[in-house]
Enzyme design. Structure first.
Site, PDB file in Angstrom:
ATOM      1  N   GLU A 112       0.799  -1.218   0.000  1.00 56.32           N
ATOM      2  CA  GLU A 112       0.000   0.000   0.000  1.00 56.32           C
ATOM      3  C   GLU A 112       0.842   1.284   0.000  1.00 56.32           C
ATOM      4  OE1 GLU A 112      -2.281  -3.369   0.993  1.00 56.32           O
ATOM      5  OE2 GLU A 112      -0.618  -2.614   2.210  1.00 56.32           O
ATOM      6  N   LEU A 143       8.714  -4.078   5.725  1.00 59.11           N
ATOM      7  CA  LEU A 143       9.378  -5.375   5.743  1.00 59.11           C
ATOM      8  C   LEU A 143       8.471  -6.369   5.026  1.00 59.11           C
ATOM      9  CD1 LEU A 143      11.711  -7.192   6.774  1.00 59.11           C
ATOM     10  CD2 LEU A 143      10.367  -7.548   8.847  1.00 59.11           C
ATOM     11  N   VAL A 144       8.946  -6.861   3.894  1.00 59.24           N
ATOM     12  CA  VAL A 144       8.202  -7.850   3.113  1.00 59.24           C
ATOM     13  C   VAL A 144       8.851  -9.198   3.397  1.00 59.24           C
ATOM     14  CG1 VAL A 144       7.467  -8.555   0.806  1.00 59.24           C
ATOM     15  CG2 VAL A 144       7.772  -6.126   1.327  1.00 59.24           C
ATOM     16  N   ARG A 163       5.525 -15.283  -3.198  1.00 57.10           N
ATOM     17  CA  ARG A 163       4.782 -14.043  -3.368  1.00 57.10           C
ATOM     18  C   ARG A 163       5.571 -12.834  -2.884  1.00 57.10           C
ATOM     19  NH1 ARG A 163       1.043 -10.991  -0.377  1.00 57.10           N
ATOM     20  NH2 ARG A 163      -0.497 -10.001  -1.712  1.00 57.10           N
ATOM     21  N   SER A 193      13.668   4.443  -0.319  1.00 55.91           N
ATOM     22  CA  SER A 193      13.095   3.182   0.119  1.00 55.91           C
ATOM     23  C   SER A 193      13.939   2.503   1.189  1.00 55.91           C
ATOM     24  CB  SER A 193      12.954   2.223  -1.058  1.00 55.91           C
ATOM     25  OG  SER A 193      12.486   0.974  -0.602  1.00 55.91           O
TER      26      SER A 193
END
Length: 193
Positions: free
Chosen positions: A86, A108-109, A116, A141
């Site tokens: 988002e 944090l992904v 994914r 970023s």
């Protein structure tokens, strides 16, 4: 047979307090002097709430470092979104307001056991770059995706510390870029470039 040669002990005269030698204490390097901005700066800091305990370390470190670089806490607006996915839309809407001279993204992904996370991280970074190029508002970023993240105390502790470093680095990059753009825009206005 090993023998040690002992030299006779020589007594030195007693030392007075004034004559005693205090070991040299290394001086701390002086705090770096950062240049000041010509015009006021305003920064938006957008962070994801997913793994908030980790990501907030970036925000805290960023705010401390950016203040050392002459952008006060009052000049930074904080925004929180559900996840890293988002962040780009939020960044785009903030950039379009023309209120901000820079936008910082932090998230944090994590690898949830399927691939994914790589698509999410790649999409977020590409979208942030698109926003930056379309709006000419620099976007920084600190959205990270580790190869392997386990929901354990060890990994949380490691990444909290890592996000502190990233907060400092993103503040440095942000301030340096804003100074560079300020100089460049001044040169363009003067017809130098």
């Amino acid at each position: 047979m090993n023998q040690t040669l002992l030299e006779p002990e020589v007594q030195s005269p007693p030392q007075t307090v004034e004559a005693s030698h205090v070991p040299d204490v290394p001086e701390r390097p002086p705090a770096p002097v950062h240049p000041r901005f010509v015009k006021p700066q305003r920064i938006a800091f957008v962070q994801s709430s997913w793994h908030r305990d980790v990501v907030e370390e970036c925000r805290i470190a960023f705010l401390e470092e950016i203040e050392a670089r002459h952008i006060t806490r009052a000049q930074v607006d904080l925004f929180e979104v559900p996840g890293s996915f988002e962040i780009p839309l939020h960044a785009q809407l903030l950039a379009k307001t023309r209120r901000y001279t820079a936008i910082v993204a932090a998230g944090l992904v994590v690898d949830g056991g399927i691939y994914r996370h790589e698509f999410v991280a790649d999409t977020v970074i590409k979208a942030l770059m698109d926003v930056q190029l379309k709006t000419e508002v620099p976007i920084f970023s600190a959205v990270l995706t580790p190869q392997q993240f386990h929901d354990s105390a060890v990994h949380h502790d490691f990444f909290r510390k890592h996000f502190v470093i990233k907060g400092i680095e993103v503040a440095e990059a942000c301030a340096n870029t804003l100074h560079s753009l300020e100089r460049l825009r001044g040169q363009v206005a003067a017809g130098i470039v």
